[in-house]
Design an enzyme around this catalytic site. Structure first.
Site, mmCIF file in Angstrom:
data_model
loop_
_atom_site.group_PDB
_atom_site.id
_atom_site.type_symbol
_atom_site.label_atom_id
_atom_site.label_comp_id
_atom_site.label_asym_id
_atom_site.label_seq_id
_atom_site.Cartn_x
_atom_site.Cartn_y
_atom_site.Cartn_z
ATOM 1 N N LYS A 162 57.375 -58.513 28.717
ATOM 2 C CA LYS A 162 58.772 -58.941 28.612
ATOM 3 C C LYS A 162 59.676 -57.736 28.785
ATOM 4 O O LYS A 162 59.506 -56.714 28.105
ATOM 5 C CB LYS A 162 59.021 -59.586 27.252
ATOM 6 N N ASP A 189 64.031 -61.138 29.902
ATOM 7 C CA ASP A 189 64.679 -61.735 28.720
ATOM 8 C C ASP A 189 66.095 -61.178 28.574
ATOM 9 O O ASP A 189 66.345 -60.290 27.767
ATOM 10 C CB ASP A 189 63.813 -61.392 27.496
ATOM 11 N N LYS A 232 68.817 -63.344 28.261
ATOM 12 C CA LYS A 232 69.571 -64.303 27.423
ATOM 13 C C LYS A 232 71.014 -64.486 27.898
ATOM 14 O O LYS A 232 71.969 -64.219 27.162
ATOM 15 C CB LYS A 232 69.600 -63.839 25.959
ATOM 16 N N LEU A 233 71.163 -64.988 29.128
ATOM 17 C CA LEU A 233 72.520 -65.137 29.662
ATOM 18 C C LEU A 233 73.323 -66.152 28.828
ATOM 19 O O LEU A 233 72.794 -67.185 28.421
ATOM 20 C CB LEU A 233 72.485 -65.592 31.121
ATOM 21 N N ASP A 235 77.429 -67.214 29.144
ATOM 22 C CA ASP A 235 78.787 -66.972 29.664
ATOM 23 C C ASP A 235 79.279 -68.303 30.242
ATOM 24 O O ASP A 235 78.617 -69.326 30.076
ATOM 25 C CB ASP A 235 78.734 -65.851 30.724
ATOM 26 N N PRO A 241 79.850 -71.282 32.927
ATOM 27 C CA PRO A 241 78.860 -71.768 33.890
ATOM 28 C C PRO A 241 78.882 -71.039 35.241
ATOM 29 O O PRO A 241 77.830 -70.670 35.768
ATOM 30 C CB PRO A 241 79.228 -73.251 34.056
ATOM 31 N N ASN A 242 80.070 -70.812 35.794
ATOM 32 C CA ASN A 242 80.135 -70.171 37.120
ATOM 33 C C ASN A 242 79.529 -68.768 37.110
ATOM 34 O O ASN A 242 78.800 -68.380 38.022
ATOM 35 C CB ASN A 242 81.601 -70.130 37.576
ATOM 36 N N THR A 243 79.812 -68.027 36.043
ATOM 37 C CA THR A 243 79.292 -66.655 35.944
ATOM 38 C C THR A 243 77.770 -66.670 35.796
ATOM 39 O O THR A 243 77.056 -65.877 36.426
ATOM 40 C CB THR A 243 79.942 -65.937 34.736
ATOM 41 N N THR A 252 65.099 -65.838 16.403
ATOM 42 C CA THR A 252 64.135 -65.847 15.288
ATOM 43 C C THR A 252 64.557 -64.886 14.170
ATOM 44 O O THR A 252 63.928 -64.841 13.119
ATOM 45 C CB THR A 252 62.721 -65.505 15.794
ATOM 46 N N GLN A 310 63.089 -59.727 11.652
ATOM 47 C CA GLN A 310 62.762 -61.123 11.945
ATOM 48 C C GLN A 310 62.759 -61.947 10.654
ATOM 49 O O GLN A 310 62.486 -61.417 9.570
ATOM 50 C CB GLN A 310 61.385 -61.219 12.627
ATOM 51 N N ARG A 363 56.824 -55.280 18.155
ATOM 52 C CA ARG A 363 56.430 -54.163 17.298
ATOM 53 C C ARG A 363 55.020 -54.239 16.745
ATOM 54 O O ARG A 363 54.415 -53.189 16.505
ATOM 55 C CB ARG A 363 57.471 -54.006 16.180
HETATM 56 O O1 C5P Z 1 59.239 -56.499 17.753
HETATM 57 P P1 C5P Z 1 59.301 -57.998 17.733
HETATM 58 O O2 C5P Z 1 57.931 -58.661 17.845
HETATM 59 O O3 C5P Z 1 60.128 -58.553 16.589
HETATM 60 O O4 C5P Z 1 60.047 -58.356 19.106
HETATM 61 C C1 C5P Z 1 60.459 -59.666 19.428
HETATM 62 C C2 C5P Z 1 61.089 -59.668 20.795
HETATM 63 O O5 C5P Z 1 61.456 -61.004 21.124
HETATM 64 C C3 C5P Z 1 62.344 -58.824 20.920
HETATM 65 O O6 C5P Z 1 62.330 -58.256 22.226
HETATM 66 C C4 C5P Z 1 63.479 -59.827 20.801
HETATM 67 O O7 C5P Z 1 64.594 -59.454 21.575
HETATM 68 C C5 C5P Z 1 62.848 -61.092 21.381
HETATM 69 N N1 C5P Z 1 63.392 -62.357 20.910
HETATM 70 C C6 C5P Z 1 63.387 -62.746 19.570
HETATM 71 N N2 C5P Z 1 63.905 -63.948 19.189
HETATM 72 C C7 C5P Z 1 64.416 -64.801 20.100
HETATM 73 C C8 C5P Z 1 64.420 -64.427 21.458
HETATM 74 C C9 C5P Z 1 63.884 -63.196 21.819
HETATM 75 O O8 C5P Z 1 62.887 -61.986 18.737
HETATM 76 N N3 C5P Z 1 64.861 -65.987 19.736
#
Ligand code: C5P
Length: 231
Positions: free
Chosen positions: A32, A59, A61-62, A64, A66-68, A118, A189, A210
């Site tokens: 990712k 990843d 995560k857009l 904005d 709709p057009n953009t 999350t 998290q 991590r």
């Molecule tokens: O280090 P860790 O396992 O917490 O990383 C989780 C990854 O998933 C990060 O890159 C974070 O940006 C991404 N992410 C998330 N929750 C979401 C969408 C993406 O933790 N809902």
């Protein structure tokens, strides 16, 4: 959709990323590229990792108007990634525009929507975001919106995979961050599980950052995730 472990390569340079991935020798894990690495390494980073044979979840995560989003997606389509995403909170018209933009340039990437991060707790959902519904209801509703808008799946916690599959069908993909090997620090998290629990709950892909990148032996940690989630 094959079950797989996606490593969140949250590094601040191409050099750190390549040094990390070199440890995997012959293996080519699904990776990712999130905001940190994309802002540091740009489209070149995507091309480099693709050329090395990795599948890529971009990843960004857009979120904005709709057009953009449509125009941004049509540019990202040219990078030929395997998976990319938007925020479902951008609403249906924005998600439909994302599909249009991505497909207009020939990409068949899996397009998913982030339901609720999350890192967001039930309390934050109600108090900070002023959402009256429960986390589960909110995620289920955002997933239904994503499906209605033509997306392939959602990003959610493994804890929410069952409700998403029950409402949107087994083929609607759940990509689930918030995964920790037993005993690892949870950090920022909130809604977390182990890879084994994510498998039991029916997640299609787990995203692990991590627990792998900060491990003493990242390859062993990755293999443990694969053993728990895939094998
Ligand atoms: O280090 P860790 O396992 O917490 O990383 C989780 C990854 O998933 C990060 O890159 C974070 O940006 C991404 N992410 C998330 N929750 C979401 C969408 C993406 O933790 N809902």
């Amino acid at each position: 959709m094959g079950k797989d472990v996606i490593i969140a390569c949250d590094f601040s340079s191409a050099e750190d990323t390549l040094n990390f991935l070199d440890k995997f020798e012959g293996k080519k894990p699904f990776v990712k590229i999130g905001m940190e690495l994309f802002y540091a390494g740009g489209p070149e980073m995507v091309k480099t990792l693709k050329a090395r044979g990795h599948k890529i979840f971009l990843d960004l995560k857009l979120h904005d108007i709709p057009n953009t989003v449509k125009k941004a997606m049509s540019v990202l389509a040219k990078l030929d990634v395997d998976m990319t995403n938007v925020h479902a909170s951008g609403a249906c018209k924005m998600m439909e525009a994302a599909v249009e933009g991505l497909r207009s340039n020939g990409s068949d990437a899996v397009l998913i929507a982030v339901t609720q991060l999350t890192s967001t707790s039930e309390e934050q959902l109600h108090e900070d975001l002023l959402v009256g519904s429960s986390m589960e209801e909110t995620v289920a509703h955002y997933a239904a919106n994503a499906k209605k808008s033509g997306l392939n799946g959602v990003v959610c916690s493994p804890l929410e995979s069952p409700v998403v599959h029950a409402n949107c069908g087994a083929d609607f993909v759940t990509v689930t961050p918030g995964v920790r090997l037993a005993g690892d620090a949870v950090g920022d998290q909130q809604r977390v599980t182990t890879p084994a629990k994510a498998k039991e709950l029916g997640s299609d892909y787990i995203v692990v950052g991590r627990s792998i990148t900060a491990a003493e032996d990242p390859v062993a940690a990755y293999e443990r995730c694969v053993a728990e989630f895939v094998d």
